[in-house]
Design a protein around this motif. Structure first.
Motif, PDB file in Angstrom:
ATOM      1  N   LEU A 228       0.822  -1.113   0.181  1.00 22.72           N
ATOM      2  CA  LEU A 228       0.080   0.030  -0.020  1.00 22.72           C
ATOM      3  C   LEU A 228       1.042   1.314  -0.110  1.00 22.72           C
ATOM      4  N   GLU A 229       2.054   1.206   0.809  1.00 21.65           N
ATOM      5  CA  GLU A 229       2.781   2.422   0.833  1.00 21.65           C
ATOM      6  C   GLU A 229       3.375   2.501  -0.450  1.00 21.65           C
ATOM      7  N   GLU A 230       4.012   1.654  -1.175  1.00 24.84           N
ATOM      8  CA  GLU A 230       4.518   1.772  -2.538  1.00 24.84           C
ATOM      9  C   GLU A 230       3.486   2.272  -3.694  1.00 24.84           C
ATOM     10  N   ALA A 231       2.211   1.741  -3.501  1.00 28.03           N
ATOM     11  CA  ALA A 231       1.284   2.086  -4.516  1.00 28.03           C
ATOM     12  C   ALA A 231       0.971   3.419  -4.043  1.00 28.03           C
ATOM     13  N   PHE A 232       0.744   3.938  -2.680  1.00 24.61           N
ATOM     14  CA  PHE A 232       0.612   5.286  -2.630  1.00 24.61           C
ATOM     15  C   PHE A 232       1.647   6.493  -3.138  1.00 24.61           C
ATOM     16  N   VAL A 233       2.905   5.720  -2.793  1.00 34.29           N
ATOM     17  CA  VAL A 233       3.949   6.785  -3.435  1.00 34.29           C
ATOM     18  C   VAL A 233       3.823   6.821  -4.620  1.00 34.29           C
ATOM     19  N   ARG A 234       3.621   5.750  -5.551  1.00 34.31           N
ATOM     20  CA  ARG A 234       3.469   5.771  -6.891  1.00 34.31           C
ATOM     21  C   ARG A 234       2.330   6.977  -7.385  1.00 34.31           C
ATOM     22  N   LEU A 235       1.134   6.585  -6.688  1.00 34.67           N
ATOM     23  CA  LEU A 235       0.033   7.478  -6.816  1.00 34.67           C
ATOM     24  C   LEU A 235       0.396   9.003  -6.710  1.00 34.67           C
ATOM     25  N   SER A 236       1.110   9.313  -5.557  1.00 37.85           N
ATOM     26  CA  SER A 236       1.433  10.709  -5.065  1.00 37.85           C
ATOM     27  C   SER A 236       2.487  11.099  -6.325  1.00 37.85           C
TER      28      SER A 236
END
Length: 341
Positions: A228-236
């Motif tokens: 989730l953290e990696e996906a959120f960073v990618r989304l940001s």
């Protein structure tokens, strides 16, 4: 059962297990104790019966029976709960001793079989045997009052049931306390999971103090937080890139429009400005299409369509695209004709 909490289920199973074990232990204890007392009663009757046979076997005829009566009285009258009767072949009573209790009604050589008898609220253990005196059979009937034993086991059964109920209640309470204590790590994991938000994706559940049964769950949850953290960073980052890419054409549109609006223009000037704005809008449209393509690709909404690609032509286009940048930095790019070869 499905609607019960995990604590309630564990408490109930613990109570049933403890109650079952104690119930089985109490049942076998009662059965073994009762069997032991029955064995003692039968052993006492057998000893008295064998001793009576030995005394009666020494008689030559029945005329000497009265001389033997004191010995029979001493042998059979010493037990306060023992009733002894001796009958001849015609069923006449030759000897009777009822100790301190009343003999059971109807106990005579042909009235009952050996075993347990119940008469007038009392329980008797009966045993009989025959002995031959001068060719005439004599029957010895012994009856032992075991009412006290039966009452004791009746009381013992009541106390065992009471103890079983009390143990069930205590085991239910202990099971609830043990389940609450054993599920404390699970509640801690739940609290950490409930506190996770977009701003706290870096938090992880510590696995050092986690029981072995929850290690796999904690590892899976921490791995999910990492994804989730990696996906959120990618989304940001993707959002920042979108904002950066859209800002340039929007700035160009605003600049062209402001320049045109500073003073009056001819129709040709307005037309040229509109063409320029149209190019920027087309650029924005291509960027939006690319973003939609990336979003669909990330969500797996694009069905792969394998097609043959001419790599020579694609490489030639890439070389032409980067030729100007290469000329500024003076790198050496392979010639198109050499690559074709």
């Amino acid at each position: 059962m499905r609607r019960l909490s995990l604590t309630a289920r564990l408490s109930l199973m613990f109570m049933l297990a403890v109650t079952g074990v104690l119930g089985a232990a109490g049942f076998f204890f009662k059965q073994l104790s009762q069997h032991h007392f029955d064995q003692l009663d039968r052993h006492a009757l057998e000893e008295k019966l064998q001793a009576s046979r030995s005394l009666l076997a020494g008689l030559d005829d029945l005329s000497g029976f009265d001389a033997l009566r004191p010995q029979l009285q001493a042998l059979l009258g010493g037990h306060s709960e023992l009733t002894a009767q001796i009958f001849d072949a015609q069923g006449r009573l030759l000897f009777a001793d009822s100790g301190s209790g009343a003999p059971p009604a109807g106990v005579h050589p042909h009235a009952a079989v050996d075993g347990e008898l119940q008469r007038e609220g009392r329980v008797w253990q009966r045993q009989s045997g025959e002995v031959s005196v001068a060719g005439q059979p004599l029957k010895v009937v012994l009856a032992l009052d075991v009412t006290a034993h039966k009452r004791f086991f009746h009381t013992l059964t009541g106390w065992l049931w009471l103890a079983l109920v009390m143990c069930a209640l205590v085991s239910a309470l202990l099971g609830w306390l043990l389940a609450r204590s054993g599920l404390r790590p699970l509640r801690e994991v739940t609290q950490v999971a409930a506190s996770v938000s977009a701003r706290s994706l870096t938090e992880r559940i510590p696995s050092e103090s986690t029981p072995a049964e929850l290690q796999q769950l904690v590892s899976a949850f921490n791995a999910m937080l990492t994804r989730l953290e990696e996906a959120f960073v990618r989304l940001s980052n993707f959002s920042a890139d979108i904002a950066h890419e859209l800002r340039t054409p929007l700035s160009n549109l605003m600049t062209h429009t402001e320049v045109v609006l500073t003073r009056g223009r001819s129709a040709e000037d307005y037309q040229d400005n509109l063409y320029s704005n149209l190019e920027e809008l087309r650029r924005m449209a291509r960027m939006i299409d690319d973003m939609l393509f990336l979003a669909k690709a990330d969500n797996g909404l694009i069905v792969p369509d394998a097609q043959s690609i001419e790599l020579n032509a694609l490489c030639a286009q890439l070389l032409d695209f980067y030729q100007l940048t290469a000329d500024e930095r003076d790198p050496v790019l392979p010639r198109r004709d050499a690559q074709m070869d």
